[in-house]
Design an enzyme around this catalytic site. Structure first.
Site, PDB file in Angstrom:
ATOM      1  N   ARG A  38     -20.307  10.270 -43.485  1.00  0.00           N
ATOM      2  CA  ARG A  38     -21.700  10.234 -42.810  1.00  0.00           C
ATOM      3  C   ARG A  38     -22.515   9.359 -43.909  1.00  0.00           C
ATOM      4  O   ARG A  38     -23.446   8.742 -43.551  1.00  0.00           O
ATOM      5  CB  ARG A  38     -22.652  11.145 -41.896  1.00  0.00           C
ATOM      6  CG  ARG A  38     -21.758  11.633 -40.805  1.00  0.00           C
ATOM      7  CD  ARG A  38     -22.405  12.743 -39.752  1.00  0.00           C
ATOM      8  NE  ARG A  38     -22.295  12.724 -38.205  1.00  0.00           N
ATOM      9  CZ  ARG A  38     -22.672  13.613 -37.292  1.00  0.00           C
ATOM     10  NH1 ARG A  38     -22.958  14.832 -38.165  1.00  0.00           N
ATOM     11  NH2 ARG A  38     -22.742  13.566 -36.449  1.00  0.00           N
ATOM     12  N   LYS A 202     -14.860  18.888 -18.663  1.00  0.00           N
ATOM     13  CA  LYS A 202     -15.681  18.959 -17.777  1.00  0.00           C
ATOM     14  C   LYS A 202     -16.262  17.772 -17.078  1.00  0.00           C
ATOM     15  O   LYS A 202     -15.777  16.532 -17.556  1.00  0.00           O
ATOM     16  CB  LYS A 202     -17.432  19.455 -17.492  1.00  0.00           C
ATOM     17  CG  LYS A 202     -17.366  21.143 -18.398  1.00  0.00           C
ATOM     18  CD  LYS A 202     -18.740  21.557 -17.948  1.00  0.00           C
ATOM     19  CE  LYS A 202     -18.551  23.217 -18.396  1.00  0.00           C
ATOM     20  NZ  LYS A 202     -19.862  23.469 -18.717  1.00  0.00           N
ATOM     21  N   GLY A 355     -16.715  12.842 -31.664  1.00  0.00           N
ATOM     22  CA  GLY A 355     -16.310  14.105 -31.188  1.00  0.00           C
ATOM     23  C   GLY A 355     -14.770  14.403 -31.258  1.00  0.00           C
ATOM     24  O   GLY A 355     -14.577  13.798 -32.710  1.00  0.00           O
ATOM     25  N   GLY A 378     -22.621  12.381 -28.126  1.00  0.00           N
ATOM     26  CA  GLY A 378     -23.408  12.304 -27.198  1.00  0.00           C
ATOM     27  C   GLY A 378     -24.413  10.623 -26.904  1.00  0.00           C
ATOM     28  O   GLY A 378     -24.186  10.617 -26.320  1.00  0.00           O
TER      29      GLY A 378
HETATM   30  P1  AMP Z   1     -15.522  17.397 -24.109  1.00  0.00           P
HETATM   31  O1  AMP Z   1     -16.526  18.328 -25.317  1.00  0.00           O
HETATM   32  O2  AMP Z   1     -15.952  16.907 -23.036  1.00  0.00           O
HETATM   33  O3  AMP Z   1     -14.750  15.864 -24.676  1.00  0.00           O
HETATM   34  O4  AMP Z   1     -14.429  18.475 -24.209  1.00  0.00           O
HETATM   35  C1  AMP Z   1     -13.688  18.803 -25.063  1.00  0.00           C
HETATM   36  C2  AMP Z   1     -12.836  19.904 -24.841  1.00  0.00           C
HETATM   37  O5  AMP Z   1     -11.801  19.728 -24.099  1.00  0.00           O
HETATM   38  C3  AMP Z   1     -11.851  20.911 -26.918  1.00  0.00           C
HETATM   39  O6  AMP Z   1     -12.342  21.213 -26.558  1.00  0.00           O
HETATM   40  C4  AMP Z   1     -10.713  21.346 -25.181  1.00  0.00           C
HETATM   41  O7  AMP Z   1      -9.996  21.668 -25.821  1.00  0.00           O
HETATM   42  C5  AMP Z   1     -10.979  20.639 -23.979  1.00  0.00           C
HETATM   43  N1  AMP Z   1      -9.749  20.543 -22.690  1.00  0.00           N
HETATM   44  C6  AMP Z   1      -9.259  19.483 -23.192  1.00  0.00           C
HETATM   45  N2  AMP Z   1      -8.138  19.538 -22.094  1.00  0.00           N
HETATM   46  C7  AMP Z   1      -8.061  21.250 -21.420  1.00  0.00           C
HETATM   47  C8  AMP Z   1      -7.831  21.539 -20.761  1.00  0.00           C
HETATM   48  N3  AMP Z   1      -6.805  21.350 -20.708  1.00  0.00           N
HETATM   49  N4  AMP Z   1      -7.753  22.970 -20.579  1.00  0.00           N
HETATM   50  C9  AMP Z   1      -9.355  23.421 -21.220  1.00  0.00           C
HETATM   51  N5  AMP Z   1      -9.857  23.169 -21.791  1.00  0.00           N
HETATM   52  C10 AMP Z   1      -9.493  21.765 -22.329  1.00  0.00           C
END
Ligand code: AMP
Length: 399
Positions: A38, A202, A355, A378
């Site tokens: 950064r 999610k 991220g 974000g």
């Molecule tokens: P996000 O911040 O929504 O991009 O989510 C990232 C997180 O999703 C990471 O910490 C991953 O470990 C988690 N993740 C990805 N695939 C899976 C899965 N199949 N089951 C549980 N967590 C997951």
């Protein structure tokens, strides 16, 4: 949302006091910066301003000091590192808008650089309090200029990211300019086929992005835990996989919308499953898109990796946000790795949302093969969602 904003090059800066909002929210361990990307990212704008004779007042947040002076979140390590990187002393004011910041700002000569303390030492920062924003702007004073170069907080309407623009003429720095021009072009006039890869935990976090991207892409690739919500919506079993039961209708709606728009919507055809949500859990590959009872999906399988890689290799533009599995754990990282490799080899215009996907790309050594790695997780999601980012909307438009 397309932006055509003035940048530092579109205004005169010589002799002006310029308040620059940077993103110096660096990771620290025992007071030492563990990743200075950064700081590196902020240098082009600062160097341009120095070369052109501006008097530069830098500001940023760091961590979550919750509106109080807490020296654990002091920008002192940043001031030290900036001094080394710029080859000139960057003094740090002991306060944000107080007497020390004012005195140091008043004493600046052309080409000088200073840093004020963490703007989040004041609760008014995140409330976008007008008096606090004006006090920040007053550091630059009459004839001053505001430069926003903190893309990572551009989706927040805070005093130092948006509020100050009510009191000073406002333009963007090189970092924000790069973010909005590359992502803007991808959304408005992409080289085709345009492939979006969405993963992560999610669906609910990414509904807006999926919705907006369905309007623009040729193919949508789904991985990560969010795939299991789509599986369930389609009537497949998902065992104990992470699944958002209350989002099944929405998942069906999104798939119907993709169909109606002629967008191909790819879901995993095979999976790596584990017994428990644990790094060393028993795991195996299954050549199925249904997860048996007592197991959870933790990564995409090899067939899916091949299928996704083939689609990615043929793309003209790729936008990627979110890992394909629990990529923090080696046993469930191969899907994310395969996708990162395919994006790197694709020759496509490649945009990596911040991220986890950015971390994966960097860790795997593919960073220099990507067209653009966004500096804001974000903020880049909101950009891809088509939302207005307050820290950019407040800047002056080009004529
Ligand atoms: P996000 O911040 O929504 O991009 O989510 C990232 C997180 O999703 C990471 O910490 C991953 O470990 C988690 N993740 C990805 N695939 C899976 C899965 N199949 N089951 C549980 N967590 C997951």
């Amino acid at each position: 949302m397309t932006y055509n904003k003035k940048s530092v090059e579109d205004v005169s800066v010589a002799g002006r006091k310029v308040l620059v909002r940077c993103d110096f929210n660096v990771p620290l361990k025992d007071g030492v910066i563990t990743d200075e990307n950064r700081i590196t990212g902020a240098l082009p704008t600062i160097e341009y301003l120095r070369k052109n004779g501006a008097k530069i007042i830098l500001c940023s947040h760091l961590g979550r000091p919750k509106g109080e002076f807490n020296m654990k979140y002091s920008l002192a390590p940043v001031a030290k590192r900036l001094s080394e990187r710029l080859g000139t002393e960057v003094p740090l004011a002991a306060d944000v808008i107080g007497p020390d910041a004012q005195a140091k700002a008043a004493a600046l000569k052309d080409g000088d650089v200073m840093l004020i303390e963490n703007v989040r030492f004041h609760s008014e920062e995140e409330k976008n309090d007008p008096a606090f924003a004006k006090a920040l702007a007053d550091l630059a004073g009459e004839g001053g200029l505001f430069v926003n170069d903190a893309f990572g907080t551009a989706h927040r309407a805070h005093a130092s990211t948006a509020g100050v623009a009510d009191y000073l003429p406002a333009v963007c720095g090189y970092l924000i300019q790069k973010e909005i021009s590359i992502m803007g072009k991808a959304l408005e006039d992409p080289a085709r086929p345009f492939v979006a890869i969405l993963g992560g935990a999610k669906v609910s976090d990414k509904i807006g992005v999926i919705n907006n991207l369905i309007e623009k892409v040729d193919t949508l690739i789904i991985g990560g835990a969010m795939a299991y919500t789509f599986f369930r919506a389609l009537g497949n079993t998902t065992g104990s996989s992470l699944c958002e039961e209350d989002k099944l209708d929405m998942a069906l709606d999104l798939m119907a919308k993709a169909r109606a728009k002629g967008v191909s919507f790819l879901l995993p055809v095979d999976n790596v499953i584990g017994r428990e949500y644990k790094e060393d859990t028993t795991f195996m590959r299954i050549y199925s898109d249904s997860i048996p009872d007592g197991w959870m999906g933790l990564d995409i399988g090899e067939k899916t990796q091949e299928l996704y890689a083939k689609t990615i290799i043929g793309a003209g533009t790729v936008v990627w946000n979110g890992p394909m599995g629990v990529s923090e754990w080696e046993n469930f990282a191969s899907g994310t790795r395969a996708v990162a490799k395919a994006v790197a080899e694709s020759g496509a215009v490649s945009i990596i949302g911040g991220g986890d996907s950015a971390a994966a790309v960097e860790q795997l050594g593919f960073a220099d093969k990507m067209t653009h790695i966004s500096t804001g997780g974000g903020a880049s999601l909101e950009f891809l969602e088509g939302l207005e980012l307050p820290g950019i909307a407040c800047l002056e438009d080009k004529e």
